[in-house]
Scaffold this active site. Sequence first.
Site, PDB file in Angstrom:
ATOM      1  CD  GLU A 165      -2.997  -1.110   2.252  1.00  0.00           C
ATOM      2  OE1 GLU A 165      -2.895  -0.281   3.173  1.00  0.00           O
ATOM      3  OE2 GLU A 165      -3.958  -1.907   2.165  1.00  0.00           O
ATOM      4  CD  GLU A 363      -3.368  -6.063   3.655  1.00  0.00           C
ATOM      5  OE1 GLU A 363      -4.238  -5.282   4.120  1.00  0.00           O
ATOM      6  OE2 GLU A 363      -2.149  -5.822   3.700  1.00  0.00           O
TER       7      GLU A 363
END
Length: 459
Positions: A165, A363
């Site tokens: 991220e 995720e």
Amino acid sequence: MNYKFPKDFWWGSASSATQMEGAYNIDGKNQNIWDYWYEIAPEKFHNKIGPHDTSDFYYKYEEYIALMKELGHNSFRFSISWSRLINEDQSVNEKAVEFYNNVIDTLIKNEIEPFINLFHFDMPMYLQNIGGWENREVVILYQKFAKTCFDIFGDRVKKWFTHNEPIVPVECGYLGEYHYPAVVDFKRAVQVGYHIMLSSSLAIKEYKKSNQDGQIGIIINLTPSYPRSNSKEDLDASNIADLILNRSFLDPSVLGEFPGKLIEFVKEQNLLPIYKSEDLEIIKHNTVDLLGVNYYQPRRIKAKESEIKDGDPLTAESFFDFYDMPGKKINPHRGWEIYEKGIYDLSINIRDNYKNIPFYISENGMGVEGEERFKVDGKIEDDYRIEFISEHLKWVHKAIEEGCNLRGYHLWTFMDNWSWLNSYKNRYGFVEIDLNNNYKRTPKKSAYWFKDLIKNNGF
């Protein structure tokens, strides 16, 4: 209907060093930004629980991995702590090498493939003190850190990721006050983002030079930006959100260049970073082999409803507003929207616009506050999590059927872990961690449901 998944699908979970290791000042580990921030401002952390009290993976990794094996997982993604592995004088911490070797070897012995990520929000403090990602010198030191990891662990690790991220340190550290250094400065944010992207490409360059036989990628939180309406204003707002928050890393990572419209936007706003022309060649020629995609919730966007006032700090949200869509499905225990089809929409986007690159859901997960209230006979009956996973997997299955090159699904996370400023407020794990009882580990109902799913390679 039965949902069967391709052979050799990656079933597992993900975590990160700072969120699970503990042992924050043990065996030569240096301070990272979270250790430092907790030291100077513990009140910012939920219930004043900092990264010193995490799931104790440093000491209990064998027990955790044995439980992963028992629950059927075939892969596990974790990160290497830069501040544990590399000393301030840039020598290698042999105690850290021993720890990570042990973790990797234990995973492999248990037939669980290690997926390793190199940077998960945990900048060493000695590097933050010279500017962190704002400083080009840190980019070069990261490249050396990556090479060290490939040299030491690459004989056994065949799935590498440069960053998790990468937009988050930009958005939360330099456009918001959720990560250290907690400043609001769009120009510095752009420089940080640019250097993170460059560092990813340089790490990929090192990996390709190593001639190892694995794959290297990046993990991006792709959050589809849905406009409120088809009006030009709403569409423009959602496109800007998508450019800043998704495509700023997705395009250069997969296609080798920044979107033209993003460059125009950055120039118009006088936010251009300092860069060298040869950097763009490095980014162009060092794209990813594999993409990890984190998906939790959609982003609903509408046109900006009020003008930016003189003196207001410039942020991404100066150019769009979030739209609270009536009637949306909500996780009542966390407040986030649940929109399962988003996982399909982003998959189709990757298929059609990003070379149908191999990717996996790195995720996906459901946070729940106060989860102990769902305990029956000592076990958390988390039917809501089973529903959450299965409803998302139906759309994953549809995407695969329609030709998306989607290779696996990892839940965030294996065991309830510490989560930045939220600490243990929201629980995401397959396994409950009892902080008041020596980190006692109890699998939840979802853990056994997922075990059956893996055994059958479907549901």
